[in-house]
Design a protein around this motif. Sequence first.
Motif, PDB file in Angstrom:
ATOM      1  N   VAL A  49     171.105  57.350  18.185  1.00 53.49           N
ATOM      2  CA  VAL A  49     170.820  56.090  18.871  1.00 53.49           C
ATOM      3  C   VAL A  49     169.634  56.265  19.816  1.00 53.49           C
ATOM      4  O   VAL A  49     168.807  55.358  19.964  1.00 53.49           O
ATOM      5  CB  VAL A  49     172.075  55.609  19.629  1.00 53.49           C
ATOM      6  N   THR A  50     169.522  57.432  20.437  1.00 56.06           N
ATOM      7  CA  THR A  50     168.398  57.695  21.340  1.00 56.06           C
ATOM      8  C   THR A  50     167.071  57.642  20.593  1.00 56.06           C
ATOM      9  O   THR A  50     166.098  57.045  21.074  1.00 56.06           O
ATOM     10  CB  THR A  50     168.567  59.072  22.008  1.00 56.06           C
ATOM     11  N   VAL A  60     168.945  52.514  25.388  1.00 57.96           N
ATOM     12  CA  VAL A  60     170.097  52.785  24.533  1.00 57.96           C
ATOM     13  C   VAL A  60     171.141  51.678  24.684  1.00 57.96           C
ATOM     14  O   VAL A  60     171.759  51.243  23.710  1.00 57.96           O
ATOM     15  CB  VAL A  60     170.705  54.165  24.869  1.00 57.96           C
ATOM     16  N   GLN A  61     171.328  51.189  25.902  1.00 63.08           N
ATOM     17  CA  GLN A  61     172.297  50.126  26.142  1.00 63.08           C
ATOM     18  C   GLN A  61     171.937  48.862  25.365  1.00 63.08           C
ATOM     19  O   GLN A  61     172.823  48.123  24.915  1.00 63.08           O
ATOM     20  CB  GLN A  61     172.394  49.809  27.631  1.00 63.08           C
ATOM     21  N   TRP A  67     173.816  45.607  18.707  1.00 62.83           N
ATOM     22  CA  TRP A  67     174.335  45.994  17.395  1.00 62.83           C
ATOM     23  C   TRP A  67     175.691  46.701  17.439  1.00 62.83           C
ATOM     24  O   TRP A  67     176.271  46.954  16.392  1.00 62.83           O
ATOM     25  CB  TRP A  67     173.329  46.903  16.680  1.00 62.83           C
ATOM     26  N   GLY A  68     176.176  47.023  18.603  1.00 61.48           N
ATOM     27  CA  GLY A  68     177.472  47.675  18.707  1.00 61.48           C
ATOM     28  C   GLY A  68     177.382  49.183  18.676  1.00 61.48           C
ATOM     29  O   GLY A  68     177.771  49.849  19.625  1.00 61.48           O
ATOM     30  N   ASN A  69     176.847  49.736  17.582  1.00 62.35           N
ATOM     31  CA  ASN A  69     176.712  51.182  17.448  1.00 62.35           C
ATOM     32  C   ASN A  69     175.795  51.484  16.258  1.00 62.35           C
ATOM     33  O   ASN A  69     175.241  50.555  15.636  1.00 62.35           O
ATOM     34  CB  ASN A  69     178.080  51.861  17.267  1.00 62.35           C
ATOM     35  N   LEU A  74     173.443  50.371  10.581  1.00 61.91           N
ATOM     36  CA  LEU A  74     173.438  50.757   9.177  1.00 61.91           C
ATOM     37  C   LEU A  74     173.800  49.563   8.299  1.00 61.91           C
ATOM     38  O   LEU A  74     173.127  49.273   7.303  1.00 61.91           O
ATOM     39  CB  LEU A  74     174.429  51.899   8.950  1.00 61.91           C
ATOM     40  N   ARG A  75     174.857  48.864   8.694  1.00 64.88           N
ATOM     41  CA  ARG A  75     175.254  47.698   7.899  1.00 64.88           C
ATOM     42  C   ARG A  75     174.197  46.601   7.997  1.00 64.88           C
ATOM     43  O   ARG A  75     173.887  45.945   6.998  1.00 64.88           O
ATOM     44  CB  ARG A  75     176.610  47.169   8.357  1.00 64.88           C
ATOM     45  N   GLY A  76     173.641  46.395   9.180  1.00 64.16           N
ATOM     46  CA  GLY A  76     172.594  45.394   9.317  1.00 64.16           C
ATOM     47  C   GLY A  76     171.403  45.688   8.427  1.00 64.16           C
ATOM     48  O   GLY A  76     170.814  44.786   7.831  1.00 64.16           O
TER      49      GLY A  76
END
Length: 226
Positions: A49-50, A60-61, A67-69, A74-76
């Motif tokens: 994520v970084t 990062v926030q 996107w949640g995580n 990945l799904r997006g």
Amino acid sequence: MSKSEPKKASRRTSRQREAGAATRAETRRRILAAAIEVFSESGYAAATVTKIAERADVSVQSIYSSWGNKRGLLRGMLESQLMGGQPGAVNPHDMPAAILDAFDPTTATPRELIAHATHQFRLLTERAAVGFGTYAQAAAVDPEAATDWQNLMEIRRMSIRNLIGNIPADQLRPELTPESAGDTAWVIASPHTHEQLVVRAGFTYDDFEDWVRTTLTAALLPDVPT
């Protein structure tokens, strides 16, 4: 206070909300574009994520808020590549309509339908190759990603069943039902087949499209008398 002042305040609030929504949408788009680049370069496990935040020039926030995580990104990515636009909920009943856009299955012969659908599948695999490959990597190391991948493949199965359902049952091979014909097409026109033939065996996309079309035609339709 005049009667016009509340209306002006309401319009300002509405414009501010619209501007905020546009800013959030642009941030989501930038983050997703950065994630696709990092996934492509590094693979799923190494794409932190970084790294994605640095590439998108956001905190990062912001990624977690948008996107949640990493799995949400990945799904997006795959949804945007599958649908050719902005990500959202993939509806299996929408996908055949997208594949058959500007093509009337009620007037097409089964062979014409298979040829058209095969060409659209070829375009999809060119567009979504990174997404397919990254999801396969993620499924190998992340149980939740593996479950999500299976769910997406079930959506793909349903969409292909709906698509092949446009072929009248009496025009399929006699041993096939519409359901088994759809499942046969699901296996032949699959990300796994793309991986084996294009990535590993070195097929060009023209070769790949020709193989899928001729294999589907032979598997689904009765032999043409010679």
